[in-house]
Design an enzyme around this catalytic site. Sequence first.
Site, short mmCIF file in Angstrom:
data_model
loop_
_atom_site.label_atom_id
_atom_site.label_comp_id
_atom_site.label_asym_id
_atom_site.label_seq_id
_atom_site.Cartn_x
_atom_site.Cartn_y
_atom_site.Cartn_z
N ARG A 34 49.23 97.31 33.68
CA ARG A 34 47.87 97.34 34.25
C ARG A 34 47.14 96.01 34.09
NH1 ARG A 34 45.67 102.74 35.04
NH2 ARG A 34 47.48 103.82 35.83
N ARG A 38 40.92 97.09 35.88
CA ARG A 38 39.45 97.13 35.82
C ARG A 38 38.81 96.28 34.74
NH1 ARG A 38 39.38 103.36 35.68
NH2 ARG A 38 41.32 102.75 34.69
N ARG A 47 37.21 95.80 44.16
CA ARG A 47 37.06 97.26 44.23
C ARG A 47 35.66 97.69 44.69
NH1 ARG A 47 37.92 101.16 44.52
NH2 ARG A 47 38.20 102.51 42.71
N ASP A 84 50.34 101.87 43.31
CA ASP A 84 50.21 103.01 42.41
C ASP A 84 51.45 103.89 42.56
OD1 ASP A 84 47.86 104.21 40.64
OD2 ASP A 84 49.02 105.86 41.47
N TYR A 161 52.09 115.39 38.98
CA TYR A 161 50.84 115.12 39.72
C TYR A 161 50.75 115.97 40.98
CZ TYR A 161 49.23 111.31 36.78
OH TYR A 161 48.74 110.59 35.72
#
Length: 358
Positions: A34, A38, A47, A84, A161
Amino acid sequence: MEYTNKDFPVLKNDRLLKAAFGKEVDKVPVWVMRQAGRYLPEFQEVRSKHDFFTVCRTPTLACEVTLQPLRRYGHLDASIIFSDILVIPQALGMTVEMHPGVGPVFPNPMTDPSEIDLLKEEGAVSRLAYVGDAITLTRHKIEGKVPLIGFTGAPFTLMGYMIEGGGSKTMSKTKEWLEKYPKDVHKLLSLLTRVIIDYLVMQVESGAQLLQVFESSADHLTREQFIEISAPYLKDIRSGVKKQLDDKKIDQVPMTVFAKGGGHSLDIQAQLGYETIGLDWTINPVEARKIIGDNVTLQGNLDPQDLYKSPEEIKRLTIEMVQKFGKHRYIANLGHGITPQTPLESMTAFTEAVHEAL
Ligand code: CP3
């Protein structure tokens, strides 16, 4: 877009690939799961203008975000393509949204095994061509500075998921499927495995130089369950990619398996044919090496939470970690993804300390 390696500039820093293939390195290679994320203000900026999956689907944006951490942190020895794991369920026809502060949401998760037949396996990998295009563009823009990693979710993690409809603390619906519908579970895992193999080969054809398979939900499995529903598919993925690359006369790339919470089955993971095994932060490096043996590279495993400590403390902990793993067959990383509030200078402290450690 399909390119061969000769279309790309020569790799100036091949520490990561050397370490993965078990060759000697001048310094321990380092990257961070990652790392495009963020905690970076420049990522937040992108974003604020674009939806998460729009960034994934737009090669210029995915490429820009992939390059951001490299511009800031000169010690990084690899990049990972921005995307992703959930683009595969999308390509199979499921809707996946990314809700800020919540995470991924499937408005219509799978509720019954009969829905397996509704998944659109045919053409799934061509619907993921945008990932290949982002990889090719990034390979050009990166100008051989560091290698580019491609990735996928592993079949069990993706199935979880698709059934839970998002992240789940208990995975109770998925576990119910394991109990009630074992045959259908294997049918779904096999379907995902076929798509994943073709998807990874497409990534290599597009320019990916190492592939990582994320079994992020292995922490929900017992050792016995890991042996039954994770390991066989992980093994098929490794051998399937190898075979297709051979058949197509494409150079082999090293592969990494990262089973988060998979400390219960490191010996099994060592038998899957992967060059590198990723370790989460709960695993003792010395113990892991004893179990796994000397023929596999280890990757990891600082606790992402340690990046909230002072730079001095981060350096101390990182050097201690690198010394435990040693210089040979080792890639430094965190034990899971970097978290959003991590101070920017923590990454500097971590990556610098790896290169200074040995
Ligand atoms: O820098 C990189 O590592 C490359 C990009 C990358 C992302 N997701 C971007 C992302 C990678 C390799 C992933 C893998 C991924 N995605 C995994 C496996 C790794 C792991 O964490 O175990 C999983 C389970 C997912 C699914 C997923 N995507 C979840 C559960 C979430 C929400 C949790 C979170 O961290 O927010 C995401 C969102 C996501 N994927 C973000 C990023 C940068 C943040 C979303 C945003 O920008 O709003």
